[in-house]
Design a protein around this motif. Sequence first.
Motif, mmCIF file in Angstrom:
data_model
loop_
_atom_site.group_PDB
_atom_site.id
_atom_site.type_symbol
_atom_site.label_atom_id
_atom_site.label_comp_id
_atom_site.label_asym_id
_atom_site.label_seq_id
_atom_site.Cartn_x
_atom_site.Cartn_y
_atom_site.Cartn_z
ATOM 1 N N ILE A 112 7.272 22.132 12.651
ATOM 2 C CA ILE A 112 6.107 21.928 11.927
ATOM 3 C C ILE A 112 5.756 20.441 12.093
ATOM 4 O O ILE A 112 6.322 19.535 12.123
ATOM 5 N N ALA A 113 4.284 20.405 12.663
ATOM 6 C CA ALA A 113 3.771 19.019 12.778
ATOM 7 C C ALA A 113 2.540 18.897 11.878
ATOM 8 O O ALA A 113 2.071 19.700 11.480
ATOM 9 N N PHE A 114 2.162 17.268 11.839
ATOM 10 C CA PHE A 114 0.906 17.208 10.912
ATOM 11 C C PHE A 114 0.151 16.167 11.486
ATOM 12 O O PHE A 114 0.518 15.140 12.133
ATOM 13 N N ALA A 115 -1.096 16.677 11.639
ATOM 14 C CA ALA A 115 -1.915 15.465 12.395
ATOM 15 C C ALA A 115 -3.109 15.116 11.392
ATOM 16 O O ALA A 115 -3.657 15.867 10.608
ATOM 17 N N VAL A 116 -3.507 14.120 11.489
ATOM 18 C CA VAL A 116 -4.884 13.456 10.914
ATOM 19 C C VAL A 116 -5.794 12.596 11.804
ATOM 20 O O VAL A 116 -5.222 11.946 12.435
ATOM 21 N N ASN A 117 -7.055 12.944 11.591
ATOM 22 C CA ASN A 117 -7.884 12.309 12.654
ATOM 23 C C ASN A 117 -7.506 12.673 14.122
ATOM 24 O O ASN A 117 -7.601 11.912 14.975
ATOM 25 N N LYS A 118 -6.948 14.013 14.169
ATOM 26 C CA LYS A 118 -6.562 14.334 15.735
ATOM 27 C C LYS A 118 -5.324 13.625 16.226
ATOM 28 O O LYS A 118 -4.863 13.677 17.286
ATOM 29 N N GLN A 119 -4.635 12.756 15.191
ATOM 30 C CA GLN A 119 -3.692 12.021 15.735
ATOM 31 C C GLN A 119 -2.270 12.640 15.029
ATOM 32 O O GLN A 119 -2.391 12.954 13.779
ATOM 33 N N LEU A 120 -1.315 12.831 15.791
ATOM 34 C CA LEU A 120 0.052 13.597 15.199
ATOM 35 C C LEU A 120 0.913 12.260 14.415
ATOM 36 O O LEU A 120 0.910 11.386 14.811
ATOM 37 N N GLU A 121 1.023 12.714 13.029
ATOM 38 C CA GLU A 121 1.612 11.631 12.294
ATOM 39 C C GLU A 121 3.147 11.923 12.207
ATOM 40 O O GLU A 121 3.851 10.991 12.064
ATOM 41 N N PHE A 122 3.546 13.154 12.084
ATOM 42 C CA PHE A 122 4.820 13.581 12.006
ATOM 43 C C PHE A 122 5.357 14.969 12.535
ATOM 44 O O PHE A 122 4.494 15.638 12.946
ATOM 45 N N GLY A 123 6.444 15.036 12.785
ATOM 46 C CA GLY A 123 6.978 16.207 13.558
ATOM 47 C C GLY A 123 8.457 16.378 12.971
ATOM 48 O O GLY A 123 9.167 15.555 12.743
ATOM 49 N N ASP B 150 21.782 24.443 12.937
ATOM 50 C CA ASP B 150 21.640 23.872 11.582
ATOM 51 C C ASP B 150 21.644 22.307 11.945
ATOM 52 O O ASP B 150 22.275 21.356 11.336
ATOM 53 N N LYS B 151 20.591 21.852 12.930
ATOM 54 C CA LYS B 151 20.307 20.460 13.140
ATOM 55 C C LYS B 151 18.856 20.426 12.711
ATOM 56 O O LYS B 151 17.915 21.059 12.992
ATOM 57 N N MET B 152 18.448 19.124 12.078
ATOM 58 C CA MET B 152 17.117 18.861 11.601
ATOM 59 C C MET B 152 16.699 17.725 12.463
ATOM 60 O O MET B 152 17.269 16.522 12.224
ATOM 61 N N TYR B 153 15.859 18.000 13.329
ATOM 62 C CA TYR B 153 15.165 16.943 14.140
ATOM 63 C C TYR B 153 13.690 16.538 13.173
ATOM 64 O O TYR B 153 12.865 17.278 12.938
ATOM 65 N N ARG B 154 13.482 15.475 13.248
ATOM 66 C CA ARG B 154 12.338 14.686 12.630
ATOM 67 C C ARG B 154 11.903 13.260 13.012
ATOM 68 O O ARG B 154 12.652 12.524 13.540
ATOM 69 N N ALA B 155 10.532 13.091 12.871
ATOM 70 C CA ALA B 155 10.145 11.749 13.371
ATOM 71 C C ALA B 155 8.809 11.482 12.773
ATOM 72 O O ALA B 155 7.974 12.446 12.468
ATOM 73 N N ARG B 156 8.508 10.211 12.408
ATOM 74 C CA ARG B 156 7.164 9.846 11.836
ATOM 75 C C ARG B 156 6.672 8.783 12.848
ATOM 76 O O ARG B 156 7.443 7.976 13.444
ATOM 77 N N ARG B 157 5.244 8.811 13.154
ATOM 78 C CA ARG B 157 4.595 7.969 13.932
ATOM 79 C C ARG B 157 5.036 6.331 13.567
ATOM 80 O O ARG B 157 4.812 6.101 12.363
ATOM 81 N N MET C 138 0.806 -1.452 0.148
ATOM 82 C CA MET C 138 -0.046 -0.062 -0.062
ATOM 83 C C MET C 138 0.971 1.214 0.085
ATOM 84 O O MET C 138 1.868 1.377 0.645
ATOM 85 N N GLU C 139 0.423 1.993 -0.830
ATOM 86 C CA GLU C 139 1.349 3.347 -0.821
ATOM 87 C C GLU C 139 1.199 4.133 0.509
ATOM 88 O O GLU C 139 -0.082 4.342 1.084
ATOM 89 N N ASP C 140 2.415 4.744 0.634
ATOM 90 C CA ASP C 140 2.289 5.481 2.286
ATOM 91 C C ASP C 140 1.575 6.931 1.556
ATOM 92 O O ASP C 140 2.000 7.765 0.804
ATOM 93 N N PRO C 141 0.594 7.294 2.553
ATOM 94 C CA PRO C 141 -0.197 8.419 2.102
ATOM 95 C C PRO C 141 0.522 9.860 2.558
ATOM 96 O O PRO C 141 0.303 10.968 2.029
ATOM 97 N N TRP C 142 1.623 9.898 3.467
ATOM 98 C CA TRP C 142 1.947 11.080 4.021
ATOM 99 C C TRP C 142 3.353 11.268 3.947
ATOM 100 O O TRP C 142 4.052 11.915 4.417
ATOM 101 N N GLN C 143 4.110 10.184 3.250
ATOM 102 C CA GLN C 143 5.375 10.294 2.986
ATOM 103 C C GLN C 143 5.713 11.734 2.077
ATOM 104 O O GLN C 143 6.861 12.192 2.677
ATOM 105 N N GLU C 144 5.338 11.815 1.440
ATOM 106 C CA GLU C 144 5.438 13.124 0.391
ATOM 107 C C GLU C 144 5.271 14.364 1.433
ATOM 108 O O GLU C 144 6.365 15.163 1.424
ATOM 109 N N ALA C 145 4.320 14.310 2.214
ATOM 110 C CA ALA C 145 3.938 15.544 3.151
ATOM 111 C C ALA C 145 5.116 15.658 3.964
ATOM 112 O O ALA C 145 5.873 16.728 4.185
#
Length: 285
Positions: free
Chosen positions: A111-122, A130-137, A1-8
């Motif tokens: 920058i965070a992103f939520a769908v159905n009130k659930q945080l998907e990534f930050g 110059d440090k990039m922190y990131r995470a996906r659920r 199944m294609e990941d719906p939020w990877q592009e975002a």
Amino acid sequence: MEDPWQEAYDFAVEVARGAGAVIRKAAESEIKVSTKSSTVDLVTKTDERVEKIIIGSLKEQFGEGTHCFIGEESVANGESCNLTDKPTWIIDPVDGTTNFVHGFPFVAVSIAFAVNKQLEFGVIYSCLEDKMYRARRGKGAFCDDEPLAVSDVADIHKSIIISEHGTDRSPEKVKKIFSTMQKILCIPVHGLRGSGTAATNMCLVASGAVEAFFEIGIHCWDIAAGAVIVKEAGGVLLDVDGGPFDLMSRRMVSANNETIARRIIKEIEIFDSERDDAPVQKKKK
């Protein structure tokens, strides 16, 4: 199944880096400052410009009207702050505005992103470092390309704790803030710290540099991205009363483990702070 939020997710990293470049350039030039809720709650033209750049880029990429937005400066200008089931971006364009104004070197784009009130990534870009922190659920947390993991310290006496004073200078609240800090310091712990930005503080928990960060009076845009990063690094999030974490409550404890979190909670003197999702007409100035 294609990941719906990877592009975002990938686009959020790109946008955060671009926004950070704007902030770094602005830091070298004249800074125009005004105030929001009080004389210590600052906003600059850079905050407003960077938020417009971020939201504009996201609308252009994903289409006007397809996503919702909660931005610090937009809410300050009267827009609602309600998290719905729709895909929603939660944005702090310049977390650490006071640091930015004074040249204190901790400023972050959050920058965070939520769908159905659930945080998907930050995504948090500490732009002066110059440090990039990131995470996906469910997919881990990273600083640049290095995996993040919280500290394994379980003894509160061997911990470093982070907190902030906030922007409310009412004597009764300041008294409770410093009373809490005094009690925690006298547990004793190794130390108390504060970077001046909630986003950076949460990244420090996620990276294992400190054991916990707590604050009352923060906003959802301060902590949404950090919440994903801390959790994906193996940490925990709780309300300051020990209950479940509530993004809109304006109060939070993030820690490397529940033992440390609950020991801190015992010392916190709680005070009222109006929810982010309170009706706009009832919001206090």
